[in-house]
Scaffold this motif. Structure first.
Motif, short mmCIF file in Angstrom:
data_model
loop_
_atom_site.label_atom_id
_atom_site.label_comp_id
_atom_site.label_asym_id
_atom_site.label_seq_id
_atom_site.Cartn_x
_atom_site.Cartn_y
_atom_site.Cartn_z
N MET A 92 50.06 46.23 29.54
CA MET A 92 49.94 46.16 30.99
C MET A 92 49.22 44.87 31.41
SD MET A 92 51.70 48.68 32.00
CE MET A 92 52.65 48.38 30.49
N SER A 93 48.27 44.40 30.58
CA SER A 93 47.62 43.12 30.83
C SER A 93 48.65 41.99 30.72
CB SER A 93 46.49 42.89 29.82
OG SER A 93 45.42 43.76 30.05
N LEU A 94 49.55 42.13 29.75
CA LEU A 94 50.62 41.15 29.59
C LEU A 94 51.53 41.15 30.82
CD1 LEU A 94 52.22 39.12 27.90
CD2 LEU A 94 53.34 41.05 26.77
N ALA A 95 51.87 42.33 31.31
CA ALA A 95 52.71 42.42 32.52
C ALA A 95 52.01 41.76 33.71
CB ALA A 95 53.02 43.88 32.83
N TYR A 96 50.72 42.02 33.85
CA TYR A 96 49.95 41.42 34.95
C TYR A 96 49.96 39.89 34.84
CZ TYR A 96 46.22 41.01 38.45
OH TYR A 96 45.50 40.69 39.58
N LEU A 97 49.74 39.40 33.63
CA LEU A 97 49.71 37.95 33.43
C LEU A 97 51.05 37.31 33.76
CD1 LEU A 97 48.14 35.47 32.40
CD2 LEU A 97 48.98 36.01 30.11
N LEU A 98 52.14 37.94 33.31
CA LEU A 98 53.47 37.39 33.60
C LEU A 98 53.71 37.32 35.10
CD1 LEU A 98 55.72 39.10 30.90
CD2 LEU A 98 54.57 36.88 30.80
N CYS A 99 53.25 38.33 35.83
CA CYS A 99 53.42 38.33 37.28
C CYS A 99 52.71 37.15 37.93
CB CYS A 99 52.88 39.63 37.88
SG CYS A 99 53.90 41.07 37.54
N CYS A 100 51.53 36.83 37.42
CA CYS A 100 50.75 35.74 38.00
C CYS A 100 51.28 34.36 37.62
CB CYS A 100 49.28 35.84 37.56
SG CYS A 100 48.41 37.28 38.20
N LEU A 101 52.00 34.28 36.49
CA LEU A 101 52.44 32.98 35.99
C LEU A 101 53.89 32.63 36.29
CD1 LEU A 101 50.86 32.84 32.40
CD2 LEU A 101 50.08 31.66 34.46
N GLU A 102 54.77 33.62 36.21
CA GLU A 102 56.19 33.29 36.11
C GLU A 102 57.00 33.50 37.37
OE1 GLU A 102 57.25 31.63 33.65
OE2 GLU A 102 55.30 31.80 32.69
N SER A 103 56.37 33.80 38.48
CA SER A 103 57.13 33.98 39.71
C SER A 103 57.15 32.72 40.55
CB SER A 103 56.51 35.11 40.54
OG SER A 103 55.20 34.74 40.95
N GLY A 104 56.51 31.65 40.06
CA GLY A 104 56.41 30.44 40.86
C GLY A 104 55.26 30.53 41.85
N ARG A 105 54.46 31.61 41.73
CA ARG A 105 53.33 31.82 42.62
C ARG A 105 52.12 32.21 41.77
NH1 ARG A 105 57.83 34.45 43.89
NH2 ARG A 105 58.93 33.96 45.81
N THR A 106 50.96 32.40 42.39
CA THR A 106 49.80 32.85 41.64
C THR A 106 49.38 34.25 42.06
OG1 THR A 106 48.31 31.82 43.26
CG2 THR A 106 48.93 30.50 41.34
N SER A 107 50.16 34.89 42.94
CA SER A 107 49.82 36.23 43.43
C SER A 107 50.47 37.30 42.57
CB SER A 107 50.29 36.38 44.88
OG SER A 107 50.35 37.73 45.26
N PHE A 108 49.68 38.27 42.11
CA PHE A 108 50.24 39.37 41.33
C PHE A 108 51.26 40.14 42.15
CE2 PHE A 108 50.09 43.98 40.68
CZ PHE A 108 50.69 44.06 39.43
N GLU A 109 50.95 40.45 43.39
CA GLU A 109 51.86 41.23 44.23
C GLU A 109 53.20 40.54 44.38
OE1 GLU A 109 51.44 44.19 45.26
OE2 GLU A 109 49.29 44.54 45.05
N ASP A 110 53.18 39.22 44.61
CA ASP A 110 54.43 38.47 44.73
C ASP A 110 55.17 38.45 43.40
OD1 ASP A 110 53.86 37.97 47.35
OD2 ASP A 110 53.16 35.91 47.03
N GLY A 111 54.42 38.28 42.31
CA GLY A 111 55.04 38.25 40.99
C GLY A 111 55.65 39.58 40.61
#
Length: 397
Positions: free
Chosen positions: A339-358
């Motif tokens: 789940m930490s990995l999922a959170y990190l991917l959200c912050c890194l790979e959506s082109g944004r730094t927001s978890f919610e957006d990711g």
């Protein structure tokens, strides 16, 4: 990687780009892929039945992978921490902004089992809960995050199992951090503002800004005294506090050069909200080991610690940090890691730094990939019966 309904090209590319695939065998990667896909599905509760809904394997196979699988979760954890260090430290050197490290803990509440339970959940205890204002039964997670500018990433989440204290957990993490290449600060609440942790972070170039209890002894020009006793004495002596604006709120703040146990030179801030000046229950105190910072800067830096509170809330709401149904300590720690990995991917790979957006990005992308997979099957004139056989049980498109 082979295309299927149980595969996400977006997640795979993200894992590959950040070198996570190098830490995993093909079988482990396949299971982790389906667990991550499940985490981005609507109604996710962290149950192994939901993992199976995104996998071609049976529920018990996925559960065995978490609890007893012979894959190196420690190697994956090391890779995750290395990725976070690389991203944050590079951003700090590029932007010339300070690095912040946050530490805090939270309780994942569980139902206390009967004394006759044959297989009770492992490493669950009663913990003090600020939210419930009393004891709360469950697992306690100690979290560490790193931040620079707008980028805030989760570095570690450790299960507190009473084999070592929370102070020791944070201290060991401080000792493994590389030396900070720019000015850096460790931000914490009163539990972690102790001399052992402050010293460990100081050795890595991190100054500490932390809340401290009002019964804490400080050494100042007038001698030793508790903070709660100093505040009224300043008021009686006619010392004028500074009026400081932090965010949208204002505080009256007394500032003094003082020493604490193990911290000879520090700044101690004694504050009251503007509308509650002199009210003992509203008194708050903070320590900063960098006396050159202004009062306003110290308090504004400390406010950045809220990021870890948001992390815990988002991880519970979106990634089932408090809803999982896993009994073994190994399985729980592996679940937290994924789940930490999922959170990190959200912050890194959506082109944004927001978890919610990711999170929204991956959720939409996975749905699109599933529709495209079925569409390609139709284009290739694959019979409907075969397409249905490829779908996991209860697969939600």
């Amino acid at each position: 990687m082979e295309q299927s309904i149980c595969h996400s090209e977006a997640i795979y590319k993200s894992l590959l780009k950040n070198h996570f695939c190098e830490a995993l065998t093909k079988i482990a990667l396949k299971h982790i892929m389906t667990i991550l896909i499940a985490a981005f599905c609507c109604g996710y509760k962290g149950k192994t039945t939901q993992f199976a809904q995104a996998s071609a394997a049976h529920r018990t196979t996925v559960a065995h992978f978490l609890n007893h699988g012979k894959w190196d979760s420690r190697k994956l954890e090391t890779t995750l921490r290395a990725v976070v260090i690389n991203k944050i430290y590079r951003e700090a050197m590029r932007a010339g902004k300070p690095i912040f490290c946050f530490a805090d803990d939270t309780v994942s509440s569980k139902t206390k089992p009967s004394s006759k339970a044959l297989h009770p959940i492992q490493d669950a205890y009663c913990h003090d809960s600020h939210l419930k204002r009393g004891k709360d039964y469950g697992h306690q997670a100690v979290g560490i995050m790193l931040s620079c500018g707008e980028l805030t990433l989760n570095y570690a989440i450790v299960l507190y199992d009473k084999s070592k204290s929370k102070i020791q957990i944070v201290r060991e993490i401080a000792e493994e951090l590389p030396n900070a290449p720019v000015p850096a600060y460790f931000l914490c609440d009163s539990w972690y503002a102790c001399d052992k942790i402050i010293s460990a972070f100081a050795n890595k170039g991190f100054r500490t800004i932390g809340a401290i209890r009002t019964n804490r002894l400080v050494r100042c020009e007038s001698g030793k005294a508790q903070i709660g006793q100093l505040a009224p004495s300043f008021h009686l002596a006619g010392v004028t506090p500074d009026l400081v604006t932090v965010g949208k709120r204002q505080f009256f703040v007394y500032r003094l050069e003082a020493g604490l146990k193990g911290v000879p030179n520090a700044v101690v801030l004694i504050s009251y909200p503007r509308n509650a000046f002199g009210v003992a229950s509203a008194l708050r105190a903070f320590v900063c080991t960098n006396p050159s910072l202004s009062t306003t800067t110290i308090l504004n830096f400390y406010m950045k610690r809220w990021n870890i509170e948001a992390f815990f809330r988002q991880a519970k709401q979106k990634l089932a940090l408090d809803k999982y149904q896993i009994r073994s300590a190994v399985g729980i720690q592996r679940f937290w890691l994924l789940m930490s990995l999922a959170y990190l991917l959200c912050c890194l790979e959506s082109g944004r730094t927001s978890f919610e957006d990711g999170y929204a990005f991956f959720q939409k992308t996975i749905q699109t990939e599933r529709v495209e997979f079925i569409y390609r099957c139709a284009q290739n004139q694959i019979p409907m019966e075969k397409v249905v056989s490829l779908l996991p049980v209860s697969c939600a498109i």
